[in-house]
Design a protein around this motif. Structure first.
Motif, PDB file in Angstrom:
ATOM      1  N   TYR A  32       0.861  -1.197   0.000  1.00 42.53           N
ATOM      2  CA  TYR A  32       0.000   0.000   0.000  1.00 42.53           C
ATOM      3  C   TYR A  32       0.888   1.235   0.000  1.00 42.53           C
ATOM      4  N   PRO A  33       0.340   2.378  -0.439  1.00 40.49           N
ATOM      5  CA  PRO A  33       1.019   3.634  -0.109  1.00 40.49           C
ATOM      6  C   PRO A  33       1.125   3.696   1.423  1.00 40.49           C
ATOM      7  N   ASP A  34       2.024   4.529   1.923  1.00 38.79           N
ATOM      8  CA  ASP A  34       2.300   4.553   3.365  1.00 38.79           C
ATOM      9  C   ASP A  34       1.018   4.542   4.213  1.00 38.79           C
ATOM     10  N   THR A  35       0.991   3.627   5.168  1.00 44.25           N
ATOM     11  CA  THR A  35      -0.175   3.550   6.055  1.00 44.25           C
ATOM     12  C   THR A  35       0.095   4.154   7.429  1.00 44.25           C
ATOM     13  N   LEU A  36       1.359   4.538   7.675  1.00 38.49           N
ATOM     14  CA  LEU A  36       1.696   5.098   8.978  1.00 38.49           C
ATOM     15  C   LEU A  36       0.976   6.432   9.165  1.00 38.49           C
ATOM     16  N   SER A  37       0.385   6.616  10.353  1.00 35.15           N
ATOM     17  CA  SER A  37      -0.308   7.858  10.709  1.00 35.15           C
ATOM     18  C   SER A  37      -1.623   8.083   9.977  1.00 35.15           C
ATOM     19  N   LEU A  38      -2.185   7.058   9.372  1.00 33.90           N
ATOM     20  CA  LEU A  38      -3.557   7.208   8.868  1.00 33.90           C
ATOM     21  C   LEU A  38      -4.484   7.369  10.077  1.00 33.90           C
ATOM     22  N   GLN A  39      -5.528   8.175   9.895  1.00 37.75           N
ATOM     23  CA  GLN A  39      -6.498   8.368  10.973  1.00 37.75           C
ATOM     24  C   GLN A  39      -7.509   7.229  10.946  1.00 37.75           C
ATOM     25  N   THR A  40      -7.804   6.708  12.116  1.00 34.69           N
ATOM     26  CA  THR A  40      -8.681   5.544  12.196  1.00 34.69           C
ATOM     27  C   THR A  40      -9.704   5.688  13.322  1.00 34.69           C
ATOM     28  N   THR A  41     -10.677   4.796  13.262  1.00 38.30           N
ATOM     29  CA  THR A  41     -11.608   4.619  14.366  1.00 38.30           C
ATOM     30  C   THR A  41     -11.385   3.222  14.931  1.00 38.30           C
ATOM     31  N   VAL A  42     -11.169   3.166  16.238  1.00 38.67           N
ATOM     32  CA  VAL A  42     -10.877   1.910  16.918  1.00 38.67           C
ATOM     33  C   VAL A  42     -12.123   1.504  17.704  1.00 38.67           C
ATOM     34  N   VAL A  43     -12.589   0.282  17.463  1.00 36.37           N
ATOM     35  CA  VAL A  43     -13.847  -0.144  18.074  1.00 36.37           C
ATOM     36  C   VAL A  43     -13.609  -1.351  18.988  1.00 36.37           C
ATOM     37  N   PRO A  44     -13.581  -1.115  20.315  1.00 34.02           N
ATOM     38  CA  PRO A  44     -13.389  -2.220  21.259  1.00 34.02           C
ATOM     39  C   PRO A  44     -14.508  -3.259  21.126  1.00 34.02           C
ATOM     40  N   GLN A  45     -14.135  -4.528  21.338  1.00 33.55           N
ATOM     41  CA  GLN A  45     -15.051  -5.649  21.149  1.00 33.55           C
ATOM     42  C   GLN A  45     -15.318  -6.361  22.482  1.00 33.55           C
ATOM     43  N   ASP A  46     -16.349  -7.162  22.477  1.00 33.13           N
ATOM     44  CA  ASP A  46     -16.648  -7.986  23.654  1.00 33.13           C
ATOM     45  C   ASP A  46     -15.901  -9.319  23.580  1.00 33.13           C
ATOM     46  N   ASN A  47     -16.006 -10.088  24.661  1.00 33.00           N
ATOM     47  CA  ASN A  47     -15.464 -11.454  24.726  1.00 33.00           C
ATOM     48  C   ASN A  47     -13.970 -11.532  24.454  1.00 33.00           C
ATOM     49  N   ASN A  48     -13.250 -10.516  24.921  1.00 33.26           N
ATOM     50  CA  ASN A  48     -11.790 -10.509  24.838  1.00 33.26           C
ATOM     51  C   ASN A  48     -11.247 -10.640  23.418  1.00 33.26           C
ATOM     52  N   GLN A  49     -12.009 -10.116  22.454  1.00 33.53           N
ATOM     53  CA  GLN A  49     -11.508 -10.053  21.091  1.00 33.53           C
ATOM     54  C   GLN A  49     -10.771  -8.726  20.918  1.00 33.53           C
ATOM     55  N   ILE A 104     -10.165   2.533   8.784  1.00 36.54           N
ATOM     56  CA  ILE A 104      -9.555   3.754   8.252  1.00 36.54           C
ATOM     57  C   ILE A 104     -10.651   4.815   8.089  1.00 36.54           C
ATOM     58  N   ASN A 105     -10.372   6.021   8.558  1.00 36.40           N
ATOM     59  CA  ASN A 105     -11.378   7.079   8.509  1.00 36.40           C
ATOM     60  C   ASN A 105     -11.582   7.615   7.092  1.00 36.40           C
ATOM     61  N   GLU A 106     -12.775   8.167   6.895  1.00 37.14           N
ATOM     62  CA  GLU A 106     -13.187   8.619   5.571  1.00 37.14           C
ATOM     63  C   GLU A 106     -12.313   9.753   5.016  1.00 37.14           C
ATOM     64  N   VAL A 107     -11.624  10.461   5.883  1.00 36.14           N
ATOM     65  CA  VAL A 107     -10.722  11.514   5.429  1.00 36.14           C
ATOM     66  C   VAL A 107      -9.668  10.944   4.469  1.00 36.14           C
ATOM     67  N   HIS A 108      -9.441   9.622   4.570  1.00 34.22           N
ATOM     68  CA  HIS A 108      -8.481   8.935   3.681  1.00 34.22           C
ATOM     69  C   HIS A 108      -9.200   8.147   2.584  1.00 34.22           C
ATOM     70  N   GLN A 109     -10.295   8.682   2.085  1.00 30.89           N
ATOM     71  CA  GLN A 109     -11.080   7.898   1.115  1.00 30.89           C
ATOM     72  C   GLN A 109     -10.330   7.599  -0.172  1.00 30.89           C
ATOM     73  N   ASP A 110      -9.226   8.324  -0.434  1.00 30.22           N
ATOM     74  CA  ASP A 110      -8.433   8.020  -1.624  1.00 30.22           C
ATOM     75  C   ASP A 110      -7.371   6.956  -1.360  1.00 30.22           C
ATOM     76  N   HIS A 111      -7.223   6.532  -0.106  1.00 31.94           N
ATOM     77  CA  HIS A 111      -6.210   5.519   0.206  1.00 31.94           C
ATOM     78  C   HIS A 111      -6.776   4.132  -0.092  1.00 31.94           C
ATOM     79  N   PRO A 112      -5.988   3.273  -0.769  1.00 34.28           N
ATOM     80  CA  PRO A 112      -6.512   1.948  -1.135  1.00 34.28           C
ATOM     81  C   PRO A 112      -6.967   1.102   0.056  1.00 34.28           C
ATOM     82  N   LEU A 113      -6.353   1.307   1.225  1.00 32.02           N
ATOM     83  CA  LEU A 113      -6.782   0.506   2.382  1.00 32.02           C
ATOM     84  C   LEU A 113      -8.191   0.895   2.820  1.00 32.02           C
TER      85      LEU A 113
END
Ligand SMILES: [Zn+2]
Length: 174
Positions: free
Chosen positions: A114-131, A137-146
């Motif tokens: 991929y083009p550099d993925t370091l410092s992409l803005q993201t949303t982190v969603v904690p899960q249940d059951n110790n997952q 990847i946040n929409e501000v990076h909508q041009d990023h392939p990831l």
């Protein structure tokens, strides 16, 4: 569910199941133990701090595979604010950790292919059951392939290429 299979482009081996690619530490973590000590860096399988200033957690970045009902998982680190890191650490191990809600995070690894993925803005969603928490990847990076791949999926031949380059026993890194 049919197991996902693909053929490794480099050796022709038939692979069953999706590989996991994960990082043991954020890209910022010092490589040398002496350096880690100097920078007061701490690292467990899921939590990392550097100099009491930078706070990271291990998360899972899922990418669906096109033409399949399965998802490929990148095991990556994201950086959280001190406050969110504390909330995450305090609830770590709670079977209902999703209650702390989504948090902002900075992508903290460089993914191959991929083009550099370091410092992409993201949303982190904690899960249940110790997952492990999921990272999007946040929409501000909508041009990023990831960003696009998390929504539209990764082509199967890209997955096979990734496998050949980074995981196949012939690639030298496996
Ligand atoms: Zn191969």
């Amino acid at each position: 569910m049919e197991p996902f299979t693909f053929t490794c482009p480099c050796c022709g081996e038939e692979i069953t199941g999706l590989p996991d690619v994960g990082y043991d530490a954020p890209a910022y973590y010092p490589g040398a133990p002496e350096e880690a000590e100097t920078q007061q860096a701490t690292l467990t399988s899921d939590l990392c701090t550097i100099a009491g200033e930078d706070f990271f957690i291990r998360a899972l970045c899922l990418v669906p595979i096109q033409g399949s009902d399965q998802e490929f998982g990148w095991g990556v680190w994201v950086s959280l604010s001190k406050e969110n890191f504390q909330r995450y650490s305090e609830s770590y191990g709670d079977p209902d950790q999703s209650k702390i809600g989504p948090m902002f995070g900075w992508f903290s690894n460089r993914l191959p292919g991929y083009p550099d993925t370091l410092s992409l803005q993201t949303t982190v969603v904690p899960q249940d059951n110790n997952q492990r928490p999921l990272v999007y990847i946040n929409e501000v990076h909508q041009d990023h392939p990831l960003f696009a791949e998390q929504r539209e999926g990764m082509p199967q031949d890209k997955l096979a290429k990734l496998y050949a380059e980074h995981l196949c026993h012939r690639s030298g890194s496996a």
